[in-house]
Design an enzyme around this catalytic site. Structure first.
Site, PDB file in Angstrom:
ATOM      1  N   GLY A  13     -33.156 -27.429  15.034  1.00  0.00           N
ATOM      2  CA  GLY A  13     -32.452 -27.121  13.798  1.00  0.00           C
ATOM      3  C   GLY A  13     -33.050 -27.807  12.579  1.00  0.00           C
ATOM      4  O   GLY A  13     -33.265 -27.183  11.545  1.00  0.00           O
ATOM      5  N   ASN A  53     -29.964 -21.038  20.221  1.00  0.00           N
ATOM      6  CA  ASN A  53     -30.704 -21.788  19.191  1.00  0.00           C
ATOM      7  C   ASN A  53     -30.846 -20.991  17.902  1.00  0.00           C
ATOM      8  O   ASN A  53     -31.039 -21.554  16.826  1.00  0.00           O
ATOM      9  CB  ASN A  53     -32.131 -22.129  19.658  1.00  0.00           C
ATOM     10  CG  ASN A  53     -32.192 -22.987  20.916  1.00  0.00           C
ATOM     11  OD1 ASN A  53     -33.127 -22.872  21.678  1.00  0.00           O
ATOM     12  ND2 ASN A  53     -31.203 -23.827  21.138  1.00  0.00           N
ATOM     13  N   LEU A  54     -30.812 -19.650  18.020  1.00  0.00           N
ATOM     14  CA  LEU A  54     -31.271 -18.809  16.908  1.00  0.00           C
ATOM     15  C   LEU A  54     -30.325 -18.832  15.712  1.00  0.00           C
ATOM     16  O   LEU A  54     -30.715 -18.431  14.613  1.00  0.00           O
ATOM     17  CB  LEU A  54     -31.478 -17.368  17.398  1.00  0.00           C
ATOM     18  CG  LEU A  54     -32.482 -17.227  18.555  1.00  0.00           C
ATOM     19  CD1 LEU A  54     -32.590 -15.771  18.998  1.00  0.00           C
ATOM     20  CD2 LEU A  54     -33.861 -17.744  18.155  1.00  0.00           C
ATOM     21  N   GLN A  55     -29.088 -19.276  15.917  1.00  0.00           N
ATOM     22  CA  GLN A  55     -28.105 -19.373  14.829  1.00  0.00           C
ATOM     23  C   GLN A  55     -28.556 -20.378  13.762  1.00  0.00           C
ATOM     24  O   GLN A  55     -28.097 -20.359  12.637  1.00  0.00           O
ATOM     25  CB  GLN A  55     -26.750 -19.758  15.476  1.00  0.00           C
ATOM     26  CG  GLN A  55     -25.694 -20.327  14.565  1.00  0.00           C
ATOM     27  CD  GLN A  55     -25.553 -21.829  14.759  1.00  0.00           C
ATOM     28  OE1 GLN A  55     -26.477 -22.503  15.227  1.00  0.00           O
ATOM     29  NE2 GLN A  55     -24.393 -22.368  14.376  1.00  0.00           N
ATOM     30  N   ARG A  56     -29.494 -21.276  14.068  1.00  0.00           N
ATOM     31  CA  ARG A  56     -29.920 -22.281  13.093  1.00  0.00           C
ATOM     32  C   ARG A  56     -31.400 -22.637  13.161  1.00  0.00           C
ATOM     33  O   ARG A  56     -31.967 -23.135  12.197  1.00  0.00           O
ATOM     34  CB  ARG A  56     -29.088 -23.576  13.256  1.00  0.00           C
ATOM     35  CG  ARG A  56     -29.317 -24.238  14.613  1.00  0.00           C
ATOM     36  CD  ARG A  56     -28.211 -25.176  15.024  1.00  0.00           C
ATOM     37  NE  ARG A  56     -28.502 -25.679  16.359  1.00  0.00           N
ATOM     38  CZ  ARG A  56     -28.315 -25.001  17.473  1.00  0.00           C
ATOM     39  NH1 ARG A  56     -27.812 -23.786  17.433  1.00  0.00           N
ATOM     40  NH2 ARG A  56     -28.641 -25.507  18.636  1.00  0.00           N
ATOM     41  N   LYS A  85     -40.765 -23.962  22.798  1.00  0.00           N
ATOM     42  CA  LYS A  85     -40.475 -24.092  21.363  1.00  0.00           C
ATOM     43  C   LYS A  85     -41.725 -24.450  20.565  1.00  0.00           C
ATOM     44  O   LYS A  85     -41.929 -23.930  19.462  1.00  0.00           O
ATOM     45  CB  LYS A  85     -39.397 -25.161  21.130  1.00  0.00           C
ATOM     46  CG  LYS A  85     -38.010 -24.669  21.411  1.00  0.00           C
ATOM     47  CD  LYS A  85     -36.969 -25.688  20.947  1.00  0.00           C
ATOM     48  CE  LYS A  85     -35.582 -25.140  21.224  1.00  0.00           C
ATOM     49  NZ  LYS A  85     -34.528 -26.116  20.863  1.00  0.00           N
ATOM     50  N   ASN A 144     -30.769 -37.447  18.160  1.00  0.00           N
ATOM     51  CA  ASN A 144     -30.099 -38.135  19.269  1.00  0.00           C
ATOM     52  C   ASN A 144     -30.466 -39.623  19.193  1.00  0.00           C
ATOM     53  O   ASN A 144     -31.502 -39.985  18.633  1.00  0.00           O
ATOM     54  CB  ASN A 144     -30.450 -37.524  20.624  1.00  0.00           C
ATOM     55  CG  ASN A 144     -31.877 -37.784  21.027  1.00  0.00           C
ATOM     56  OD1 ASN A 144     -32.272 -38.927  21.282  1.00  0.00           O
ATOM     57  ND2 ASN A 144     -32.681 -36.740  21.067  1.00  0.00           N
ATOM     58  N   CYS A 169     -24.129 -31.866  18.646  1.00  0.00           N
ATOM     59  CA  CYS A 169     -23.912 -30.509  18.138  1.00  0.00           C
ATOM     60  C   CYS A 169     -23.693 -29.539  19.288  1.00  0.00           C
ATOM     61  O   CYS A 169     -22.992 -28.542  19.136  1.00  0.00           O
ATOM     62  CB  CYS A 169     -25.097 -30.064  17.289  1.00  0.00           C
ATOM     63  SG  CYS A 169     -25.218 -30.980  15.743  1.00  0.00           S
ATOM     64  N   CYS A 177     -15.046 -29.432  30.596  1.00  0.00           N
ATOM     65  CA  CYS A 177     -15.193 -29.038  29.197  1.00  0.00           C
ATOM     66  C   CYS A 177     -16.253 -27.949  29.148  1.00  0.00           C
ATOM     67  O   CYS A 177     -16.378 -27.161  30.090  1.00  0.00           O
ATOM     68  CB  CYS A 177     -15.524 -30.244  28.325  1.00  0.00           C
ATOM     69  SG  CYS A 177     -17.077 -31.041  28.767  1.00  0.00           S
TER      70      CYS A 177
END
Ligand SMILES: [Zn+2]
Length: 384
Positions: free
Chosen positions: A42, A71-74, A87, A132, A189, A342
Site C-alpha cells: 500500500g 491488495n488491489l483496493q490500495r 509483487k 509492521n 490493516c 476471528c
C-alpha cells in the site's frame, strides 16, 4: 560528477527543470540517487511510482509476497493481471513501463537482520513501506548504524503518520518508542482494515520527503511527526526530540549491530502474525468441523466486529467483539470448551490470552480464523 541528461530525459522531466529549486542540477542529482523501498504494498506503491516518475536513477524494491486480489483496493502499482505473481516482479514491470530511463533492482526476500546490510548497502536512503513493528525497528537501527535517512509511514483505517528518522540531524524511531507495543495490541490493516486511498496520501508524503532529501531542498520531517486523519481531513504536526539515552542513537548506545527483531517485538508462545496461539491452543478448521459433526458441545465465540458478520459467519457462533470480551467474561463458563475465532486468528489469539490470564483453560483458537474455515471446510463462504 553528475550524469548528463539525454534529449528524451530533458523532455520527460521538463516540468522539474522549470522549477528553480530543482532545475537541471537537481534533476541530475535525482538521476544519480538511489532509494530502497521496503515493501511493494500500500505505501510502497505510490512511493515507487512517484520516485520512478521523478527520475530517481536507481530504485530497489524488497518484498517476498505475491499479489492477492485483496491488495488491489490500495496497492495501485499492481493490476488484476498480476494476481498470483510476485509483487516485486509486478512492480518492476509497471515501473519499467512508467520510466525506462531508470534502474529497478528487486529483492524477492523478507527484509531481515541477516540480509538488510547487504541489500541496503549502496542506497542513499530507505523508505519503510511495510508498516509492521519488527521491520520498523530493523529499518530504524540499520539507518542509524549506517548513517542514512529512514522515511517512515504508518497507516490504519482512516489515520496515518509520517516522519523522517535521521539520527545525524534529529531523533530516531527508538527515541520516540524505545519499546515495541505488546504483540497484537496494535491491530494490523489485515485485521482492522484501511481506507484504500489512505496509503496513497501517506506514501505520497513519503515520496515527497525522499525527493526533497535527495535534492537537499526545503524543510524535511526530521524532528517532526505528521499526523493525518482522513475522516476529519486534518493534519497535525508534533515536534520530536532526540533522546540522549536512546539505545541506538544516544550518547552511550548499546545497540551497535542489528538484533533479532522478531524476538524483540514478539512474545514467545503466542504467534499473532500467523493467526496462531501456539500448537497447544490452536484447533484447525478441519478438526473443528469434525468435532462439531461428531456432536461435541463446543461453544463458538466470534470475536470480530458486528459488521464483519454480514461478510461471513459460522452457524451457532456467538458474537462477542474483542473490545467487549473483558467486560463480558461473566457470560462465559470456564468449565465449557470454548473455541474463539476471528477473521485470520490474530484477534482470537489476543482473546485467548485474555481468557487464559483470567483462568480459562478449556479454550481453543481457530487457527487462521473464519478464512481458514472458508478454505478448508466451507468454500461457499467468501474469504476477505
Ligand atoms: Zn534514537
Amino acid at each position: 560528477m553528475l550524469p548528463d541528461l539525454s534529449h528524451a530525459e530533458i523532455l520527460r522531466y521538463s516540468r522539474h527543470l522549470l522549477i528553480p529549486e530543482v532545475g537541471l542540477e537537481g534533476q541530475k542529482k535525482l538521476l544519480a540517487a538511489s532509494v530502497l523501498v521496503i515493501g511493494a504494498g500500500g505505501l510502497g506503491s505510490p512511493v515507487a511510482l512517484y520516485l520512478a516518475a521523478a527520475g530517481v536513477g536507481r530504485i530497489g524494491l524488497v518484498d517476498f509476497d505475491v499479489v492477492d486480489s485483496s491488495n488491489l483496493q490500495r496497492q495501485i502499482i499492481h493490476g488484476s493481471g498480476a494476481v498470483g505473481t510476485l509483487k516485486v516482479e509486478s512492480a518492476r514491470q509497471r515501473l519499467r513501463d512508467l520510466n525506462p530511463h531508470i534502474q529497478v533492482d528487486i529483492y524477492n526476500e523478507p527484509f531481515t537482520s541477516a540480509n538488510a546490510l547487504r541489500i541496503a548497502r549502496d542506497y542513499d536512503l530507505l523508505v519503510d513501506g511495510t508498516d509492521n513493528f519488527p521491520t520498523r525497528y530493523l529499518v530504524n537501527d540499520l539507518c542509524v548504524l549506517t548513517g542514512k535517512p529512514d522515511v517512515f509511514g504508518s497507516i490504519y483505517r482512516f489515520e496515518g503518520q509520517a516522519s523522517v528518522f535521521y539520527a545525524k540531524e534529529g531523533p530516531c524511531y527508538r527515541c520516540l518508542f524505545p519499546e515495541p507495543p505488546p504483540p497484537g495490541l496494535v491491530p494490523s490493516c489485515a485485521e482492522g482494515g484501511v481506507l484504500g486511498v489512505l496509503p496513497g496520501t501517506i506514501g505520497t508524503i513519503q515520496a515527497t520527503e525522499a525527493i526533497k532529501l535527495l535534492l537537499g531542498i526545503g524543510s524535511s520531517l526530521v524532528g517532526r511527526l505528521l499526523l493525518y486523519n482522513a475522516l476529519d481531513m486534518s493534519f497535525e504536526t508534533i515536534q520530536l526530540k532526540k533522546n540522549p539515552d536512546c539505545l541506538v542513537c544516544g550518547t552511550h548506545p548499546q545497540v551497535t549491530e542489528l538484533i533479532d527483531y522478531d524476538a524483540f517485538c514478539g512474545v514467545p508462545g503466542f504467534e499473532h502474525d500467523e493467526g496462531s496461539a501456539g500448537k497447544n491452543w490452536d484447533i484447525s478448521a478441519t478438526d473443528l468441523a469434525l468435532r462439531l459433526k461428531n456432536g461435541e458441545k463446543l461453544r463458538l465465540i466470534d470475536v470480530r466486529e458486528p459488521h464483519e458478520l454480514a461478510i461471513s459467519a459460522l452457524p451457532g457462533a456467538e458474537n462477542i467483539p474483542l473490545g467487549q470480551l473483558a467486560a463480558r467474561l461473566p457470560e462465559l463458563d470456564s468449565a465449557q470448551e470454548l473455541v474463539l475465532f476471528c477473521k485470520t486468528g490474530v484477534r482470537s489469539t489476543r482473546a485467548l490470552e485474555l481468557l487464559v490470564s483470567a483462568g480459562f483453560r478449556k479454550v481453543r483458537n481457530l487457527q487462521g480464523g473464519i478464512n481458514a474455515w472458508a478454505r478448508e471446510v466451507d468454500p461457499k463462504l467468501p474469504i476477505y
